[in-house]
Design a protein around this motif. Structure first.
Motif, PDB file in Angstrom:
ATOM      1  N   TYR A   1       3.007   3.647  -2.936  1.00 44.08           N
ATOM      2  CA  TYR A   1       3.395   3.684  -4.425  1.00 44.08           C
ATOM      3  C   TYR A   1       4.399   3.374  -5.030  1.00 44.08           C
ATOM      4  O   TYR A   1       4.754   2.901  -5.876  1.00 44.08           O
ATOM      5  CB  TYR A   1       2.776   5.293  -4.995  1.00 44.08           C
ATOM      6  CG  TYR A   1       1.438   5.648  -4.451  1.00 44.08           C
ATOM      7  CD1 TYR A   1       0.328   5.101  -5.327  1.00 44.08           C
ATOM      8  CD2 TYR A   1       1.076   6.367  -3.342  1.00 44.08           C
ATOM      9  CE1 TYR A   1      -0.951   5.380  -5.116  1.00 44.08           C
ATOM     10  CE2 TYR A   1      -0.398   6.824  -3.125  1.00 44.08           C
ATOM     11  CZ  TYR A   1      -1.223   6.493  -4.016  1.00 44.08           C
ATOM     12  OH  TYR A   1      -2.583   6.830  -3.977  1.00 44.08           O
TER      13      TYR A   1
ATOM     14  N   GLN B   1      -4.496  -6.824 -10.697  1.00 42.03           N
ATOM     15  CA  GLN B   1      -5.223  -6.351  -9.689  1.00 42.03           C
ATOM     16  C   GLN B   1      -5.265  -7.072  -8.227  1.00 42.03           C
ATOM     17  O   GLN B   1      -5.368  -8.123  -8.488  1.00 42.03           O
ATOM     18  CB  GLN B   1      -6.846  -6.073 -10.074  1.00 42.03           C
ATOM     19  CG  GLN B   1      -7.696  -5.953  -8.971  1.00 42.03           C
ATOM     20  CD  GLN B   1      -7.725  -4.413  -8.472  1.00 42.03           C
ATOM     21  OE1 GLN B   1      -7.313  -3.485  -9.205  1.00 42.03           O
ATOM     22  NE2 GLN B   1      -7.912  -4.091  -7.226  1.00 42.03           N
TER      23      GLN B   1
ATOM     24  N   ARG C   1       0.850  -1.403  -0.009  1.00 40.38           N
ATOM     25  CA  ARG C   1      -0.083  -0.009   0.015  1.00 40.38           C
ATOM     26  C   ARG C   1       0.903   1.116  -0.196  1.00 40.38           C
ATOM     27  O   ARG C   1       0.654   2.199   0.585  1.00 40.38           O
ATOM     28  CB  ARG C   1      -0.938  -0.046   1.369  1.00 40.38           C
ATOM     29  CG  ARG C   1      -1.846  -1.186   1.140  1.00 40.38           C
ATOM     30  CD  ARG C   1      -3.093  -0.886   0.175  1.00 40.38           C
ATOM     31  NE  ARG C   1      -4.012  -2.065   0.128  1.00 40.38           N
ATOM     32  CZ  ARG C   1      -3.864  -3.194  -0.456  1.00 40.38           C
ATOM     33  NH1 ARG C   1      -2.740  -3.329  -1.137  1.00 40.38           N
ATOM     34  NH2 ARG C   1      -4.674  -4.027  -0.227  1.00 40.38           N
TER      35      ARG C   1
ATOM     36  N   THR D   1      -8.508  -6.217  -2.533  1.00 39.04           N
ATOM     37  CA  THR D   1      -9.154  -4.842  -2.351  1.00 39.04           C
ATOM     38  C   THR D   1      -9.874  -4.428  -3.703  1.00 39.04           C
ATOM     39  O   THR D   1      -9.485  -5.008  -4.669  1.00 39.04           O
ATOM     40  CB  THR D   1      -8.149  -3.781  -2.055  1.00 39.04           C
ATOM     41  OG1 THR D   1      -8.799  -2.780  -1.987  1.00 39.04           O
ATOM     42  CG2 THR D   1      -6.915  -3.844  -2.974  1.00 39.04           C
ATOM     43  N   GLU D   2     -11.091  -3.670  -3.744  1.00 39.64           N
ATOM     44  CA  GLU D   2     -11.617  -3.071  -4.789  1.00 39.64           C
ATOM     45  C   GLU D   2     -10.921  -2.078  -5.488  1.00 39.64           C
ATOM     46  O   GLU D   2     -10.863  -1.502  -6.506  1.00 39.64           O
ATOM     47  CB  GLU D   2     -12.885  -2.863  -4.542  1.00 39.64           C
ATOM     48  CG  GLU D   2     -13.883  -3.849  -3.968  1.00 39.64           C
ATOM     49  CD  GLU D   2     -14.240  -4.971  -5.061  1.00 39.64           C
ATOM     50  OE1 GLU D   2     -14.921  -4.444  -6.049  1.00 39.64           O
ATOM     51  OE2 GLU D   2     -13.974  -5.869  -4.927  1.00 39.64           O
ATOM     52  N   ASP D   3      -9.981  -1.367  -4.640  1.00 42.21           N
ATOM     53  CA  ASP D   3      -9.266  -0.344  -5.001  1.00 42.21           C
ATOM     54  C   ASP D   3      -8.251  -0.710  -5.944  1.00 42.21           C
ATOM     55  O   ASP D   3      -7.222  -1.268  -6.183  1.00 42.21           O
ATOM     56  CB  ASP D   3      -8.320   0.283  -3.722  1.00 42.21           C
ATOM     57  CG  ASP D   3      -7.867   1.463  -4.088  1.00 42.21           C
ATOM     58  OD1 ASP D   3      -7.494   2.162  -5.246  1.00 42.21           O
ATOM     59  OD2 ASP D   3      -7.741   2.256  -2.976  1.00 42.21           O
ATOM     60  N   ALA D   4      -8.544   0.011  -7.254  1.00 34.75           N
ATOM     61  CA  ALA D   4      -7.709  -0.223  -8.632  1.00 34.75           C
ATOM     62  C   ALA D   4      -6.197   0.136  -8.594  1.00 34.75           C
ATOM     63  O   ALA D   4      -5.544  -0.078  -9.556  1.00 34.75           O
ATOM     64  CB  ALA D   4      -8.627   0.367  -9.827  1.00 34.75           C
ATOM     65  N   ARG D   5      -5.970   0.863  -7.367  1.00 30.36           N
ATOM     66  CA  ARG D   5      -4.546   1.394  -7.371  1.00 30.36           C
ATOM     67  C   ARG D   5      -3.603   0.409  -6.914  1.00 30.36           C
ATOM     68  O   ARG D   5      -2.329   0.421  -7.393  1.00 30.36           O
ATOM     69  CB  ARG D   5      -4.510   2.530  -6.394  1.00 30.36           C
ATOM     70  CG  ARG D   5      -5.502   3.727  -6.741  1.00 30.36           C
ATOM     71  CD  ARG D   5      -5.130   4.781  -5.371  1.00 30.36           C
ATOM     72  NE  ARG D   5      -5.811   4.238  -4.217  1.00 30.36           N
ATOM     73  CZ  ARG D   5      -5.641   5.065  -3.224  1.00 30.36           C
ATOM     74  NH1 ARG D   5      -4.786   6.031  -3.181  1.00 30.36           N
ATOM     75  NH2 ARG D   5      -6.058   4.301  -1.975  1.00 30.36           N
ATOM     76  N   TRP D   6      -4.133  -0.657  -6.548  1.00 32.93           N
ATOM     77  CA  TRP D   6      -3.047  -1.669  -5.834  1.00 32.93           C
ATOM     78  C   TRP D   6      -3.074  -2.895  -6.751  1.00 32.93           C
ATOM     79  O   TRP D   6      -4.014  -3.606  -7.321  1.00 32.93           O
ATOM     80  CB  TRP D   6      -3.313  -1.973  -4.356  1.00 32.93           C
ATOM     81  CG  TRP D   6      -3.601  -0.738  -3.630  1.00 32.93           C
ATOM     82  CD1 TRP D   6      -4.621  -0.378  -2.992  1.00 32.93           C
ATOM     83  CD2 TRP D   6      -2.449   0.411  -3.383  1.00 32.93           C
ATOM     84  NE1 TRP D   6      -4.653   1.021  -2.287  1.00 32.93           N
ATOM     85  CE2 TRP D   6      -3.088   1.165  -2.714  1.00 32.93           C
ATOM     86  CE3 TRP D   6      -1.004   0.409  -3.830  1.00 32.93           C
ATOM     87  CZ2 TRP D   6      -2.262   2.362  -2.228  1.00 32.93           C
ATOM     88  CZ3 TRP D   6      -0.621   1.612  -3.451  1.00 32.93           C
ATOM     89  CH2 TRP D   6      -1.099   2.556  -2.670  1.00 32.93           C
TER      90      TRP D   6
END
Length: 135
Positions: A32, A70, A30, A74-79
């Motif tokens: 960048y 993906q 988590r 998590t649903e978060d597309a950043r990770w």
DNA sequence: GCCAACGTTGGC
DNA sequence: GCCAACGTTGGC
């Protein structure tokens, strides 16, 4: 071929666990910078496996068997995650102390940027660590 | 368990 | 867009 180093707290996910599982997806990143490193990994790249908090040593070499996708946790597309498999256990673990004491390894993020959990290594640096593991 | 380093968040 | 506050990581 690129070379990397990843950290894991052994009570969370240890090298032994990886050997038992044969393969795992590397989740939980988590950050960048670490995420960008995951994205840059290519199938076949070799990844040193470092135990943080307990052990404080490089214990084995893993291999990237699937490039980033993906993060399924998590649903978060950043990770994203990559799939890693055990490649080879080191005959002798290489401690943080040894790494810090070696002039050739002063540039690596393990020494310079303690909190980064996924970092690139130069081939030379990778080789030096293997050399240290040979004793 | 403490604390330094550093990333992230949110108020302005 | 700056910066203070806050949270997390990880070595000691």
């Amino acid at each position: 071929m690129n070379y990397w180093l990843v950290k894991s707290e052994p009570f969370k996910y240890s090298w032994d666990q990886l050997e038992k599982d044969k393969q795992t997806f590397w989740d939980g990143v988590r950050n960048y910078q670490a995420r960008n490193n995951l994205k840059a990994m290519q199938q076949g790249d070799l990844v040193l496996f470092y135990h943080s908090n307990e052990g404080l040593e490089v214990v084995g070499i893993a291999q990237v068997v699937k490039e980033h996708y993906q993060d399924p946790t998590t649903e978060d597309a950043r990770w994203v995650v990559v799939d890693l498999a055990p490649y080879k256990k080191l005959k002798k673990s290489v401690t943080l102390e040894q790494i810090k004491a070696d002039d050739r390894l002063q540039q690596i993020a393990l020494v310079r940027q303690g909190r980064l959990s996924v970092m690139p290594l130069q081939k030379e640096e990778f080789d030096v660590i293997l050399e240290l593991s040979a004793g």
